[in-house]
Design an enzyme around this catalytic site. Structure first.
Site, short mmCIF file in Angstrom:
data_model
loop_
_atom_site.label_atom_id
_atom_site.label_comp_id
_atom_site.label_asym_id
_atom_site.label_seq_id
_atom_site.Cartn_x
_atom_site.Cartn_y
_atom_site.Cartn_z
N ASP A 20 0.93 -1.17 -0.11
CA ASP A 20 0.12 0.09 -0.10
C ASP A 20 0.71 1.24 0.04
O ASP A 20 2.10 1.23 0.51
CB ASP A 20 -0.93 0.06 1.39
CG ASP A 20 -2.03 -0.92 1.08
OD1 ASP A 20 -2.48 -1.19 -0.08
OD2 ASP A 20 -3.00 -1.02 2.00
N ASP A 74 -7.82 -9.17 -2.30
CA ASP A 74 -6.61 -10.15 -1.85
C ASP A 74 -7.31 -11.38 -1.15
O ASP A 74 -6.53 -12.44 -1.53
CB ASP A 74 -5.97 -9.26 -0.94
CG ASP A 74 -6.99 -8.30 0.36
OD1 ASP A 74 -8.10 -8.86 0.30
OD2 ASP A 74 -6.60 -7.70 1.14
N HIS A 124 0.21 0.36 9.43
CA HIS A 124 -0.89 0.83 8.66
C HIS A 124 -1.98 1.28 9.57
O HIS A 124 -1.94 0.66 10.62
CB HIS A 124 -1.22 -0.58 7.67
CG HIS A 124 -2.19 -0.07 6.76
ND1 HIS A 124 -3.83 0.29 7.04
CD2 HIS A 124 -2.23 0.16 5.40
CE1 HIS A 124 -4.21 0.38 5.88
NE2 HIS A 124 -3.34 0.49 4.83
#
Length: 486
Positions: A103, A229, A253
């Site tokens: 990401d 995913d 994250h």
């Protein structure tokens, strides 16, 4: 390896990621290419620091401007280009044995990349190597250490022996039971972090995919976001390529608990894509899926989350329409859903509750959960009172003057089902939404939802055949070429 980082209006984060990759000579030495689909209107190339990293990587850095195709469109573009486009053009392809998905809004220690590649190289047979997720805002917290799909309701969940949001500061790896309980009275230690934990997929915040896997099982599904995913991990597993979420390979994250993704525009993709992946991968009856959907619908309505139910109804309609239109709506679904949400007060973010009149109060209405031996008994009473209140016409004065200003942790079904108007802060702190009870709207949404859920149950076998019949096209580079080349 080839590193792929899709980005959407996060130029600062994207450049920071490139700087992290270039900062470690050993990591830099194994990077063949960095592929970055740029899907936004704020571009990394316009950001301070970009010129330096662009000069560092030279021809290894390739940026692909494209429309907003979501995470699945970004990650699919990376795989598509790494393999040489629809015709496997060697002049276009990279020749890396691994493709690493990351990401753009993560923080990473580059050494994690070396560890992931080492695991991939030494694996007995090709496997996907996933990175664990640490909480960006609570750096010592391991937010997600491994996930599976629950087959009873076909919903992702923590793998067996996983402990959600484990705090290494309070319970380091050496804690084998000496540190007692946490603030909630739960016995916590780190024993399970020393055992193998089997997973079925890994989030694409960081995931290393062997090239042979991509060449064998194809592209991600055109799902925009959510479930791409998970589906890829399930598909890879069936083809003989397992996934390992590897301790010591991790990124930081933003945690899910700091987002409203279960009730905002993302709720459409959560449900639509869950049903699509279930049609492709679920081998049992849909009864458990439908039961969980009905439970969620009732809960959303009791919480005055009418916009969520409306877009979930739209999600079921799009699932029932079949696989033939998935590429066509890849770029248009989000604008359509956002336009729908504008018609509901619970989806309109106001700057502050202070811009509204002071709340009148909600005496006698609980805002705190109750556990323990009597917890279930109390909740039965609360449910009865909430349902009784929901059957009465709403007092419209509370659509002008709220009864309460609630934090997200207080905005529960047993509190909101007994009010006619209340503000709720957004999880990310942007502002508040003013939830307003509307008995007629709730009834209309419930009837529509119930009818659509019945259709999902009755037509599930038919839809399984259609989606599975379209599987090869949906995951082919030639199928995606109609999106990327036009």
């Amino acid at each position: 390896m080839t590193i792929g980082i899709p980005t959407f209006n996060r130029p600062t984060d994207a450049v920071a990621a490139l700087e992290a990759l270039s900062s470690d000579p050993e990591v830099d030495g194994i990077i063949d290419a960095v592929l970055m689909p740029d899907q936004g209107t704020k571009h990394p190339a316009d950001e301070p620091g970009f010129d330096a990293v662009a000069e560092h990587f030279g021809e290894r850095l390739r940026i692909f401007p494209q429309g907003n195709l979501g995470g699945s469109g970004g990650y699919s573009r990376i795989m598509y280009e790494a393999l040489g486009g629809p015709d496997s053009d060697p002049a276009r392809a990279t020749d890396s044995p691994f493709i690493l998905y990351m990401d753009d809004d993560i923080a990473i220690e580059p050494d994690s990349i070396l560890r992931a590649v080492a695991v991939g190289r030494f694996a007995k047979s090709p496997m996907l190597v996933g990175g664990q997720m640490l909480n960006l805002q609570e750096r010592s917290h391991l937010h997600s250490m491994g996930e599976v799909i629950g087959r009873h309701d076909f919903m992702w969940t923590s793998a067996p022996h996983v402990h959600y949001d484990h705090d290494f500061f309070t319970h380091p790896l050496r804690d084998r039971g000496e540190h007692g309980t946490n603030a909630s009275g739960e016995v916590v230690d780190s024993k399970d972090l020393h055992r193998r934990i089997d997973v079925e997929f890994n989030g694409w915040w960081m995931c290393l995919i062997p090239r042979v896997v991509a060449e064998t099982i194809g592209q991600p599904l055109p799902l925009f976001i959510k479930w791409d995913d998970a589906e890829y991990g399930l598909r890879a597993g069936k083809a003989g390529f397992p996934t390992a979420t590897w301790p010591g390979v991790a990124i930081w994250h933003m945690a899910w608990s700091d987002k409203d993704d279960a009730i905002d525009w993302q709720a459409y993709f959560h449900l639509r894509n869950r049903l699509i992946v279930a049609a492709l991968q679920h081998d049992g009856e849909p009864a458990g899926i439908v039961k969980s959907m009905r439970k969620a619908t009732f809960k959303h309505l009791l919480c005055l989350e009418y916009s969520t139910v409306a877009i979930q109804n739209e999600a079921m309609k799009d699932f029932l329409a079949g696989p033939e239109h998935l590429f066509d709506i890849l770029e248009t679904s989000l604008p359509r859903i956002n336009a729908m949400r504008k018609n509901f007060p619970d989806a309109v973010v106001l700057p502050s509750a202070g811009d509204l009149p002071r709340p009148t109060g909600i005496p006698g209405v609980p805002t705190k959960d109750v556990g323990g031996r009597l917890g279930k008994v109390k909740k039965v009473t609360w449910l009865a009172k909430g349902l009784l209140h929901s059957l009465k016409p709403a007092d419209s004065k509370h659509h002008e003057v709220p009864q309460a200003n609630l934090a997200p942790i207080e905005a529960r079904w047993f509190s909101l089902s007994r009010v006619d108007g209340a503000t709720v802060s957004t999880a990310d702190g942007r502002g508040v939404v003013y939830r307003q009870r509307d008995r007629d709207k709730a009834e209309e949404l419930l009837r529509e939802s119930w009818a659509l859920q019945r259709q999902v149950a009755e037509r599930f076998e038919e839809l399984q055949r259609r989606y599975r019949g379209a599987y090869e096209h949906l995951t082919s580079r030639k199928g995606w070429a109609h999106v990327f080349e036009n």
